[in-house]
Design an enzyme around this catalytic site. Structure first.
Site, PDB file in Angstrom:
ATOM      1  N   HIS A  95       0.832  -1.212   0.000  1.00 25.33           N
ATOM      2  CA  HIS A  95       0.000   0.000   0.000  1.00 25.33           C
ATOM      3  C   HIS A  95       0.862   1.257   0.000  1.00 25.33           C
ATOM      4  O   HIS A  95       1.988   1.267   0.510  1.00 25.33           O
ATOM      5  CB  HIS A  95      -0.987   0.005   1.168  1.00 25.33           C
ATOM      6  CG  HIS A  95      -0.381   0.083   2.532  1.00 25.33           C
ATOM      7  ND1 HIS A  95      -0.159   1.281   3.187  1.00 25.33           N
ATOM      8  CD2 HIS A  95       0.024  -0.887   3.387  1.00 25.33           C
ATOM      9  CE1 HIS A  95       0.347   1.046   4.382  1.00 25.33           C
ATOM     10  NE2 HIS A  95       0.475  -0.258   4.532  1.00 25.33           N
ATOM     11  N   ASP A  97      -0.603   4.439   0.898  1.00 23.53           N
ATOM     12  CA  ASP A  97      -1.080   5.423   1.866  1.00 23.53           C
ATOM     13  C   ASP A  97      -0.315   5.279   3.177  1.00 23.53           C
ATOM     14  O   ASP A  97       0.257   4.218   3.480  1.00 23.53           O
ATOM     15  CB  ASP A  97      -2.579   5.274   2.106  1.00 23.53           C
ATOM     16  CG  ASP A  97      -2.953   3.908   2.678  1.00 23.53           C
ATOM     17  OD1 ASP A  97      -2.531   2.891   2.101  1.00 23.53           O
ATOM     18  OD2 ASP A  97      -3.651   3.868   3.705  1.00 23.53           O
ATOM     19  N   GLU A 160      -5.176   1.370   2.946  1.00 19.13           N
ATOM     20  CA  GLU A 160      -4.975   0.270   3.883  1.00 19.13           C
ATOM     21  C   GLU A 160      -5.028   0.747   5.324  1.00 19.13           C
ATOM     22  O   GLU A 160      -5.489   0.024   6.220  1.00 19.13           O
ATOM     23  CB  GLU A 160      -3.635  -0.415   3.596  1.00 19.13           C
ATOM     24  CG  GLU A 160      -3.427  -1.741   4.336  1.00 19.13           C
ATOM     25  CD  GLU A 160      -2.805  -1.589   5.709  1.00 19.13           C
ATOM     26  OE1 GLU A 160      -2.779  -2.588   6.463  1.00 19.13           O
ATOM     27  OE2 GLU A 160      -2.332  -0.481   6.047  1.00 19.13           O
TER      28      GLU A 160
END
Length: 488
Positions: A95, A97, A160
């Site tokens: 991920h 983020d 996530e």
């Protein structure tokens, strides 16, 4: 093939790519028409997809909710000519983020600063560094001429750390991988992840009457899955000399609790200052991941303990503060609350206080619990309800991620364990169960594998987050061998 050598030779490029990715602030923000998780996340996503396209990979963008980078999946004849394609997919799920940066960094949180053999910045280890390592593992294999029969797909999640809406959307548009791993935890192979609950405790606060110290506001923390490193209370007193007494108490508290002798709050801080006719009390703790709260110092717990020393005139506020200090405090296993559950594969339940907010007529406390793989959320709620009911509080259920478990003798687990042992020399370690929640839950036959090595600190969600450059390169080599062995 020379793919491991290629990774070593690409060291400077790998570091530069991670620095550039860290420089993009990709914490979730207000959505826009073409950026469902905010501008920063969309920018990080666009950066890595464009790089992959320039390097000759196939890419997929599912409406900016998620996507992937892919190569391979071809059947070849004896002359090396493509005769067909495979539908089987090996996925590596990461991920882009990050959680909010928090405060008091020694290095710029989005600077990608290199110092002492480390790259510093939010996302360095969780999870941009491992994503970059996986990308260059794929690139080294592709550039070495490896043509896997199964498709190798680096799947890029974009929320996530919050709600997983992006991954759910992506998987509604694209076939889920058949097997694979997520490099978003620790080594060696992880064959189980505890269940994760996020919920709030809510208590009504009646109107304050009378004279004395009034608690005007109470806030703390930024996310359920992070140990709160900041908490703030504002009090109002009818007599100014009351503030002098509070300041004296704060000075004594610092000496007793925040010194080395204080142990549990060592390294934390508590300070007071006047704000107009009020007094602001600020606690600064030590952040840590919600799966390992024992690695931090919760600023909310620090502040609540101090508020318990004050003569606050509102009975509802006093009851809530008393509840917190008696049944939560600095505990991370839920023992006082009565929910200290455990099982053989997982060990003990893990409890983290992520946020608190008192404004007006209610106080809201956000909790994050990791529960053992053989139990259910009903077991957890059932265990803590007697205490909650005693204090007339309500429960607001927000999230329940079910636990996952794969036997230790599963062939994929055994292969990953062998690869880990070959690269580290650590051949005696067994696969583990963790409290963290990873994208291994997003699809079947996915397990967490890496990226933190046994014995190393876990700087995820903490100030001065970092990844060691040598470990970044070692991760890339381990991932490359895992891809090769699982698709060969």
């Amino acid at each position: 093939m020379d793919y491991l050598k290629r990774i070593e030779e690409s060291k400077e490029e790998i570091v530069k790519t991670l620095q550039e990715l860290i420089s993009i602030k990709s914490a979730e923000e207000k959505p826009t028409a073409d950026a469902p998780f905010g501008k920063g996340i969309a920018e990080a996503f666009d950066y890595i997809l464009k790089k992959a396209e320039a390097d000759g990979f196939d890419t997929e963008n599912a409406d900016n909710y998620g996507g992937h980078i892919e190569f391979g999946g071809y059947f070849l004849d004896e002359n090396g000519q493509i005769t067909g394609t495979s539908d089987e997919v090996m996925g590596i799920i990461g991920h882009l983020d990050v959680v909010p940066e928090g405060s008091d960094w020694e290095y710029e949180p989005y600077g990608g600063v290199v110092a002492d053999g480390k790259i510093y910045g939010r996302g360095a280890i969780d999870n941009k560094g491992p994503v970059v390592a996986a990308y260059y593992a794929m690139k080294a294999l592709k550039d070495s001429g490896y043509m896997p029969e199964k498709k190798v797909r680096l799947i890029l999640g974009l929320d996530e750390e919050t709600n997983w809406k992006g991954m759910h959307y992506y998987l509604s548009k694209v076939k889920a991988p058949d097997f694979g791993f997520t490099p978003d935890a620790e080594y060696p192979a992880i064959h189980g992840e505890m269940g994760i609950l996020v919920f709030q405790l809510a208590k009504k606060i009646g109107k304050t009457t009378g004279k004395g110290i009034e608690l005007r506001s109470l806030t703390g923390g930024t996310a359920a899955n992070s140990v709160a490193d900041y908490a703030r209370a504002v009090i109002r007193a009818d007599k100014m000399e009351a503030y002098d007494k509070v300041k004296e108490l704060a000075a004594r508290y610092r000496n007793e609790k925040c010194s080395e002798e204080g142990q549990i709050a060592y390294g934390a801080r508590l300070n007071c200052k006047g704000v107009g006719k009020s007094l602001e009390i600020v606690a600064q703790g030590i952040s840590a991941h919600g799966a390992t709260p024992e690695c931090g110092v919760n600023a909310i717990s620090l502040l609540m303990e101090f508020l318990g020393e004050l003569d606050i005139i509102n009975d509802d506020v006093n009851e809530f503060v008393g509840f917190y200090n008696q049944y939560i405090g600095y505990e991370t296993d839920g023992a006082a609350l009565g929910c200290d559950l455990s099982d053989e594969p997982s060990g003990k339940l893990v409890l983290n206080v992520g946020k608190v907010d008192l404004e007006g007529e209610a106080v809201i406390l956000t909790l994050n619990i990791r529960y053992p793989v053989t139990l259910t959320d009903d077991a957890v709620y059932g265990a803590l309800m007697p205490v909650i009911n005693k204090y007339n509080m309500g429960i607001i259920k927000i999230k329940n991620q079910l636990p996952i478990y794969m036997p230790a003798d599963n062939p994929m687990i055994k292969t990953l364990m062998e690869i880990y042992g070959e690269h580290t020399g650590d051949t005696e370690r067994e696969p583990i169960v963790i409290g963290g929640g990873t994208y291994a839950r997003a699809a079947k036959n996915i397990v967490a594998f890496g990226s933190i090595f046994p014995g190393d600190p876990d700087p995820s969600h903490q100030r001065n987050e970092y990844i060691e450059i040598d470990k970044l390169i070692l991760n890339a080599k381990i991932f490359a061998d895992a891809i090769y062995r699982l698709t060969h």
